[in-house]
Design a protein around this motif. Structure first.
Motif, PDB file in Angstrom:
ATOM      1  N   ARG A 662       0.835  -1.212   0.000  1.00 22.80           N
ATOM      2  CA  ARG A 662       0.000   0.000   0.000  1.00 22.80           C
ATOM      3  C   ARG A 662       0.869   1.262   0.000  1.00 22.80           C
ATOM      4  O   ARG A 662       0.519   2.279  -0.602  1.00 22.80           O
ATOM      5  CB  ARG A 662      -0.923   0.004   1.211  1.00 22.80           C
ATOM      6  CG  ARG A 662      -2.117  -0.937   1.098  1.00 22.80           C
ATOM      7  CD  ARG A 662      -3.146  -0.602   2.179  1.00 22.80           C
ATOM      8  NE  ARG A 662      -4.246  -1.540   2.226  1.00 22.80           N
ATOM      9  CZ  ARG A 662      -5.289  -1.545   1.398  1.00 22.80           C
ATOM     10  NH1 ARG A 662      -5.337  -0.668   0.399  1.00 22.80           N
ATOM     11  NH2 ARG A 662      -6.263  -2.422   1.547  1.00 22.80           N
ATOM     12  N   ILE A 670      -0.511  -4.215  -5.235  1.00 22.92           N
ATOM     13  CA  ILE A 670      -1.406  -3.889  -4.118  1.00 22.92           C
ATOM     14  C   ILE A 670      -2.636  -4.779  -4.175  1.00 22.92           C
ATOM     15  O   ILE A 670      -3.060  -5.353  -3.156  1.00 22.92           O
ATOM     16  CB  ILE A 670      -1.806  -2.402  -4.172  1.00 22.92           C
ATOM     17  CG1 ILE A 670      -0.580  -1.507  -3.956  1.00 22.92           C
ATOM     18  CG2 ILE A 670      -2.881  -2.099  -3.132  1.00 22.92           C
ATOM     19  CD1 ILE A 670      -0.848  -0.031  -4.207  1.00 22.92           C
ATOM     20  N   ILE A 674      -3.947  -7.516  -1.477  1.00 20.92           N
ATOM     21  CA  ILE A 674      -5.313  -7.447  -0.945  1.00 20.92           C
ATOM     22  C   ILE A 674      -5.992  -8.806  -1.048  1.00 20.92           C
ATOM     23  O   ILE A 674      -6.622  -9.292  -0.101  1.00 20.92           O
ATOM     24  CB  ILE A 674      -6.117  -6.373  -1.705  1.00 20.92           C
ATOM     25  CG1 ILE A 674      -5.642  -4.981  -1.298  1.00 20.92           C
ATOM     26  CG2 ILE A 674      -7.617  -6.528  -1.460  1.00 20.92           C
ATOM     27  CD1 ILE A 674      -6.204  -3.870  -2.172  1.00 20.92           C
TER      28      ILE A 674
END
Length: 889
Positions: A662, A670, A674
């Motif tokens: 992040r 990213i 996630i």
């Protein structure tokens, strides 16, 4: 054997006779397992076999231990007896786990009597035919098959196994199998000479001489569990061991295997190298490789050739442990010194016999001269020993101390120079040849290598030194990356090294050019590299080369050519290990993080989970390093934890990686981080507890990841998000129908991305969730399609999960026997791969689990054990045979 008291010469049939031999396979283990019950079990076995023989008109000629030798005047009577005996044994009520497996062999020939016994080749042929069979199997010669093929009972079929060479018999024999309805008809390949399992490397030159030494090693192997051939480098220890292995391999039921330890410096890696040589698909996953090796060897009767053990003497206790668990196996070790374990018999290997200076006319009778002539003719076919050069040849091999490697290196000079001139230019006994603190014979070897080395141009000498950094050889591509700054035509330099005998070209997966050096030559190369003052720089180039290479391979190991790329990684696994070890010691944290992160899919797919976990935990503990490199290694470590079934453990490294991404990462990285956190958190909640907070976080993460991947047009990322969301919908909300729809959509995304790995996992979930909804037919369709995607790549971690599902579906079809075999295969392959994710709740069909199978039931236990003995290919083939439900469902 002992002659049966009631047998007499008058009662034994003569003329054309059919001989039957029987034997209990694995009787030693059975005796140990039965303990005090063995005499009773043996008596019951004997009664069943004897009744079958005499009841079919046969005569028991002899018995020995648990084996029978019987004779029949009629071939069909002999076959009837064998069938009756196998049915009787299979139908008998044996104690749990103690049912004997009896192999039987029949042959029809001439019944010649010598006293109260048969003599002649046909008796030996019948015994050899039986010895080629496996427990529960009945095999017969072509002569017997021709007599009975039109008289067989309706429930017995002849199965042609082809022609086989049997031990001690010069002519190949046609062998047939009796397939008996109701009994197992699937057996491993016959133990014929053609079928001896082995991985012995092909030799490109003849083996010359060493008759006494070969005989001595064979003799020692009969009386000693461990035979260590010792001697200085270049005495031919490896070549002798390979030759003996090829000669005696047929005596070992499960074959002969060569374990190349030359690239290995870490004693802890020895068990993994042995497992790999045995043909295992992987290292043993999340178990210590040593434990898995000991378990695997306990069932084997093999000859293991452990080559170049001298740098691994601390691993000698492993060999001692193997002797304890595998008493029927033998271990042939090559080393510069003994292992010093109790079971060891050392055999020092001296140089080759040398010619007598006083009688050079008989020089060609000696092994040393014979080797020189053979190798000289390889480069100059018209070379011969003549009265004019005999004295020079004799003096040359004497000056080389009769050391095979030195002789081979110098023989290549015959292409350019006559022998007297070679002798004049090379005086290996002269002081200053080789390093003075080495033993005299080692100085001779180094002298021979030095002489070949000194003939090279300086840039080719630099190339030779640099090649020492490669463990287990290297492809041309990697050699170019490490050596591209040397002012030399690389292909020409490599060709020159091959011509000088300092380098060998070897076969590589995909037909690529690959080169390696002998262990003793690599040692000299490394010494020269360190002496040059460039050693650290070249080792770093080696590390950089394999980082770039591994990252390139990692980009392909999920696609349609997975198997080829995984095989390429496997060929260079030793180089990756060497590079990681050097990086850790020399503080190259960033390169270590990148290499370990790029390697993890190989470790997972080919089952090296234990090693992968150890190496990843090591690199993430190193100080320093770029945060993004650390994040990728943390994601890899979380992936290893996932596949080891430790879902809760994978969440912290996933979360740390997401925090880094992040702050510093690109959008795709990213989004991938996630996805990792979301799926780890959702699945962990299955066991830690589902809360509104967890549900809210997981769905918010999936929404965020999907938005990013859609903006990037990343079909593979969308496939991951959709697949993960399917698990979350099921685990957090128990909505099976919506999960099924999501998994179907994930397959579409993966197919668009060309990700076969992802497609396979989408199919796995569709199969599971279709079964949960009662659609067994669809479950089978997707199971088969997914299994056919993973199996060709030998992705053992994935195959274990599919086999578990196949076992559950067999159970759903009320096919308990099939389910038991598959459950055994799952357990065996799970143990070897470390893919404990198969035990997690997310891989099961609720209300339908192979845990419902009771492998201890008398009728299921043998089937379960048979499944555990299956290798990957056998288990897949068996699983793809879909059972027919008994209820029409």
């Amino acid at each position: 054997m002992t002659t049966t008291a009631a047998t007499s010469r008058r009662r034994l049939p003569t003329g054309t006779v059919t001989f039957l031999f029987t034997d209990v396979e694995g009787s030693t283990r059975l005796v140990e397992a039965a303990g005090e019950r063995w005499p009773t079990l043996l008596a019951e076995h004997d009664a069943l076999v004897r009744e079958a023989i005499t009841g079919s008109g046969g005569t028991v000629v002899k018995t020995e231990g648990d084996g029978f030798f019987a004779a029949f005047a009629s071939a069909i009577d002999a076959v009837t007896a064998a069938v009756a005996a196998q049915r009787g044994i299979a139908g008998h009520d044996w104690p749990e786990g103690l049912a004997p497996k009896v192999r039987m062999g029949l042959h029809t020939g001439l019944g010649l009597l010598g006293g109260d016994d048969y003599i002649g080749l046909d008796v030996h042929r019948a015994a050899r035919i039986m010895a080629a069979a496996h427990g529960g199997q009945v095999v017969l010669s072509a002569s017997t098959a021709a007599l009975v093929e039109h008289e067989l009972p309706v429930d017995v079929v002849l199965h042609d196994l082809g022609r086989h060479h049997l031990r001690d018999l010069s002519q190949a024999e046609g062998i047939f199998q009796l397939d008996i309805t109701g009994l197992d008809a699937r057996f491993p390949a016959l133990r014929s000479l053609e079928a001896v399992p082995n991985n012995l490397p092909a030799q490109v030159t003849h083996f010359v001489g060493r008759r006494r030494e070969r005989a001595r090693v064979r003799e020692l192997l009969e009386s000693s569990h461990v035979v260590t051939v010792t001697g200085t480098g270049g005495t031919g220890k490896t070549r002798l061991a390979l030759q003996v292995g090829s000669e005696v391999g047929g005596q070992f039921r499960d074959g002969v295997f060569f374990v190349d330890l030359a690239p290995v410096d870490d004693p802890e890696v020895v068990p993994s190298q042995i497992l790999r040589a045995l043909g295992e698909d992987s290292s043993p996953g999340n178990r210590p490789p040593r434990d898995a090796l000991l378990e695997r060897m306990g069932d084997l009767e093999v000859l293991l050739i452990l080559d170049n053990f001298e740098q691994l003497i601390p691993a000698a206790p492993i060999v001692a442990d193997l002797v304890s668990v595998a008493p029927r196996s033998r271990f042939l070790v090559t080393s510069r010194g003994p292992l010093r374990i109790a079971a060891e018999q050392e055999m020092p290997l001296e140089p080759m016999d040398l010619p007598d200076r006083r009688d050079v006319s008989r020089a060609t009778d000696t092994d040393a001269v014979a080797l020189f002539v053979d190798r000289a003719m390889a480069v100059r076919p018209d070379f011969t020993v003549t009265p004019e050069n005999a004295a020079a040849v004799s003096e040359l091999v004497r000056g080389l101390d009769g050391l095979p490697l030195a002789i081979e290196l110098v023989a290549s000079r015959v292409r350019l120079l006559p022998v007297p001139e070679i002798l004049a230019r090379l005086d290996p006994a002269r002081p200053g040849t080789g390093t003075i603190d080495l033993p005299e014979r080692q100085r001779t070897i180094e002298g021979a290598i030095e002489w070949s080395h000194d003939l090279l141009d300086p840039p080719v000498q630099d190339l030779f030194a640099r090649l020492g950094v490669f463990a287990g050889g290297a492809d041309l591509e990697q050699i170019e990356r490490v050596c591209d700054d040397i002012d030399v035509d690389l292909l020409g330099g490599l060709a020159e090294l091959v011509d000088q005998g300092l380098l060998r070209q070897v076969a590589a997966p995909g037909g690529r050019a690959r080169f390696r050096t002998l262990h003793v030559i690599r040692e000299v190369a490394l010494l020269k590299l360190e002496a040059s003052g460039t050693g650290e720089a070249v080792h770093r180039r080696h590390l950089e080369a394999y980082v770039a290479w591994a990252e390139e391979v990692a980009a392909h190991v999920l696609g349609e050519d997975r198997s080829a790329w995984l095989d390429r990684f496997d060929a260079d696994h030793d180089n990756v290990r060497t590079a990681l070890d050097w990086a850790a010691v020399h503080g190259e944290t960033d390169l270590a993080l990148r290499l370990a992160a790029a390697s993890w899919r190989f470790w997972q797919s080919r089952g090296h989970l234990h090693e992968g976990r150890s190496r990843l935990e090591t690199v993430v503990s190193l100080p320093g390093g770029e945060p993004l490199n650390r994040a990728r290694a943390l994601e890899a470590l979380g992936g290893v934890y996932w596949w080891q079934g430790e879902i809760e453990r994978c969440v912290p490294p996933y979360r740390e990686a997401l925090a880094i991404q992040r702050e510093l990462g690109e959008p795709a990285e990213i989004a991938n981080a996630i996805y990792n956190v979301a799926i780890g958190q959702a699945v962990a909640a299955v066991t830690t507890g589902i809360t509104d907070e967890v549900r809210t976080e997981v769905y918010a993460l999936y929404d965020e990841g999907e938005k990013i991947f859609r903006s990037l047009g990343d079909e593979n990322g969308l496939g991951n998000i959709t697949w993960g969301r399917g698990l979350a919908v099921s685990d957090l909300d128990d909505d099976v129908q919506q999960s099924l729809e999501l998994f179907h959509r994930s397959i579409d995304h993966y197919r668009a991305a060309g990700n076969e790995f992802g497609m396979g996992w989408g199919m796995f979930e569709v199969a599971i969730f279709s079964a949960r909804l009662g659609d067994i037919a669809t479950a089978w369709d997707y199971l088969e399609e997914g299994l056919e995607l993973f199996a060709p790549h030998r992705d053992v971690s994935a195959v274990v999960l599919f086999l578990s599902l196949a076992a559950a579906l067999a159970q759903a079809a009320d096919d308990e026997e099939r389910a038991a075999r598959l459950a055994g295969a799952v357990r065996g392959l799970r143990n070897s791969s470390g893919a404990k994710i198969v035990d997690h709740e997310i891989t099961r069909i609720r209300g339908l689990s192979i845990e419902e199978i009771d492998p201890s039931r008398d009728d299921l236990e043998p089937l379960y054990r048979a499944g555990m003995a299956m290798d990957l290919a056998q288990a897949v083939e068996y699983a793809l045979g879909r059972p027919v439900p008994t209820d029409g469902g």
